[in-house]
Design an enzyme around this catalytic site. Structure first.
Site, PDB file in Angstrom:
ATOM      1  N   ASN A  85      33.869  39.803  31.547  1.00 18.40           N
ATOM      2  CA  ASN A  85      35.218  39.382  31.884  1.00 18.40           C
ATOM      3  C   ASN A  85      35.607  38.266  30.923  1.00 18.40           C
ATOM      4  OD1 ASN A  85      35.252  41.147  34.082  1.00 18.40           O
ATOM      5  ND2 ASN A  85      34.325  39.621  35.437  1.00 18.40           N
ATOM      6  N   GLN A  92      37.634  36.059  34.254  1.00 19.33           N
ATOM      7  CA  GLN A  92      36.504  35.156  33.962  1.00 19.33           C
ATOM      8  C   GLN A  92      36.638  33.872  34.780  1.00 19.33           C
ATOM      9  OE1 GLN A  92      36.071  34.132  29.790  1.00 19.33           O
ATOM     10  NE2 GLN A  92      34.166  32.996  30.150  1.00 19.33           N
ATOM     11  N   HIS A  98      29.034  35.544  29.730  1.00 15.64           N
ATOM     12  CA  HIS A  98      27.987  36.204  30.523  1.00 15.64           C
ATOM     13  C   HIS A  98      28.335  37.674  30.652  1.00 15.64           C
ATOM     14  CE1 HIS A  98      31.086  34.532  33.164  1.00 15.64           C
ATOM     15  NE2 HIS A  98      30.923  35.609  33.918  1.00 15.64           N
TER      16      HIS A  98
HETATM   17  P1  AMP Z   1      33.017  35.997  36.140  1.00 14.24           P
HETATM   18  O1  AMP Z   1      33.938  36.086  37.321  1.00 14.24           O
HETATM   19  O2  AMP Z   1      32.984  37.186  35.270  1.00 14.24           O
HETATM   20  O3  AMP Z   1      33.251  34.702  35.357  1.00 14.24           O
HETATM   21  O4  AMP Z   1      31.575  35.917  36.766  1.00 14.24           O
HETATM   22  C1  AMP Z   1      30.983  34.747  37.244  1.00 14.24           C
HETATM   23  C2  AMP Z   1      29.893  35.181  38.163  1.00 14.24           C
HETATM   24  O5  AMP Z   1      28.994  34.107  38.335  1.00 14.24           O
HETATM   25  C3  AMP Z   1      30.375  35.573  39.567  1.00 14.24           C
HETATM   26  O6  AMP Z   1      29.994  36.923  39.827  1.00 14.24           O
HETATM   27  C4  AMP Z   1      29.661  34.585  40.482  1.00 14.24           C
HETATM   28  O7  AMP Z   1      29.259  35.167  41.698  1.00 14.24           O
HETATM   29  C5  AMP Z   1      28.483  34.150  39.633  1.00 14.24           C
HETATM   30  N1  AMP Z   1      27.946  32.837  39.888  1.00 14.24           N
HETATM   31  C6  AMP Z   1      28.609  31.663  39.980  1.00 14.24           C
HETATM   32  N2  AMP Z   1      27.761  30.646  40.163  1.00 14.24           N
HETATM   33  C7  AMP Z   1      26.512  31.181  40.189  1.00 14.24           C
HETATM   34  C8  AMP Z   1      25.199  30.650  40.359  1.00 14.24           C
HETATM   35  N3  AMP Z   1      24.980  29.339  40.535  1.00 14.24           N
HETATM   36  N4  AMP Z   1      24.155  31.507  40.338  1.00 14.24           N
HETATM   37  C9  AMP Z   1      24.353  32.836  40.171  1.00 14.24           C
HETATM   38  N5  AMP Z   1      25.564  33.392  39.994  1.00 14.24           N
HETATM   39  C10 AMP Z   1      26.625  32.579  40.013  1.00 14.24           C
END
Ligand code: AMP
Ligand code: ZN
Length: 112
Positions: A85, A92, A98
């Site tokens: 994303n 994002q 990521h």
């Molecule tokens: P995005 O929305 O593509 O930026 O994805 C961010 C992702 O990070 C989401 O799916 C969240 O659930 C995940 N996320 C946020 N904080 C953490 C964390 N501390 N450990 C694992 N996943 C996380």
């Protein structure tokens, strides 16, 4: 810098790690959107896909290699999806690049 994924990469915040090498780390998403939902990130802070360039694109290629190895290891033999994303419209929410590895169920297309 107050970046949650940099903190995970440095081990300052705990995560459920499934892979780590010198440059890349992978861990389970806290809020899984599929039966298998792993995030693969570079340890180095790169904000988004907008910042991929000739200096770091090999690292992004390595992340794809790791994602596919993990897909095999995690038994996603029926297929999987790798998602990045980018930016506000891309959805994002964490500003450290990521790649989501999603599997264990059939994925919808087009995405919402
Ligand atoms: P995005 O929305 O593509 O930026 O994805 C961010 C992702 O990070 C989401 O799916 C969240 O659930 C995940 N996320 C946020 N904080 C953490 C964390 N501390 N450990 C694992 N996943 C996380
Ligand atoms: Zn970061």
């Amino acid at each position: 810098m107050d970046c949650i994924f940099c903190k995970i990469a440095k081990g300052e915040i705990t995560s459920h790690k499934v892979y780590e090498d010198e440059d890349v780390i992978a861990f389970h998403d806290l809020d899984p959107k599929a039966p298998t939902h792993v995030l693969i990130i570079p340890k180095k802070h790169i904000e988004s896909a907008m910042d991929i360039d000739q200096h770091n694109s090999a690292l992004i290629g390595r992340i794809y290699e790791v994602a596919v190895k993990l897909a095999v290891q995690l038994g996603l033999d029926k297929g999987f999806r790798i998602v990045n994303n980018c930016g506000e419209d891309g959805g994002q929410t964490v500003q450290h690049i990521h790649f989501h590895l999603l599997g264990g169920r059939s994925m919808a297309w087009p995405p919402g």
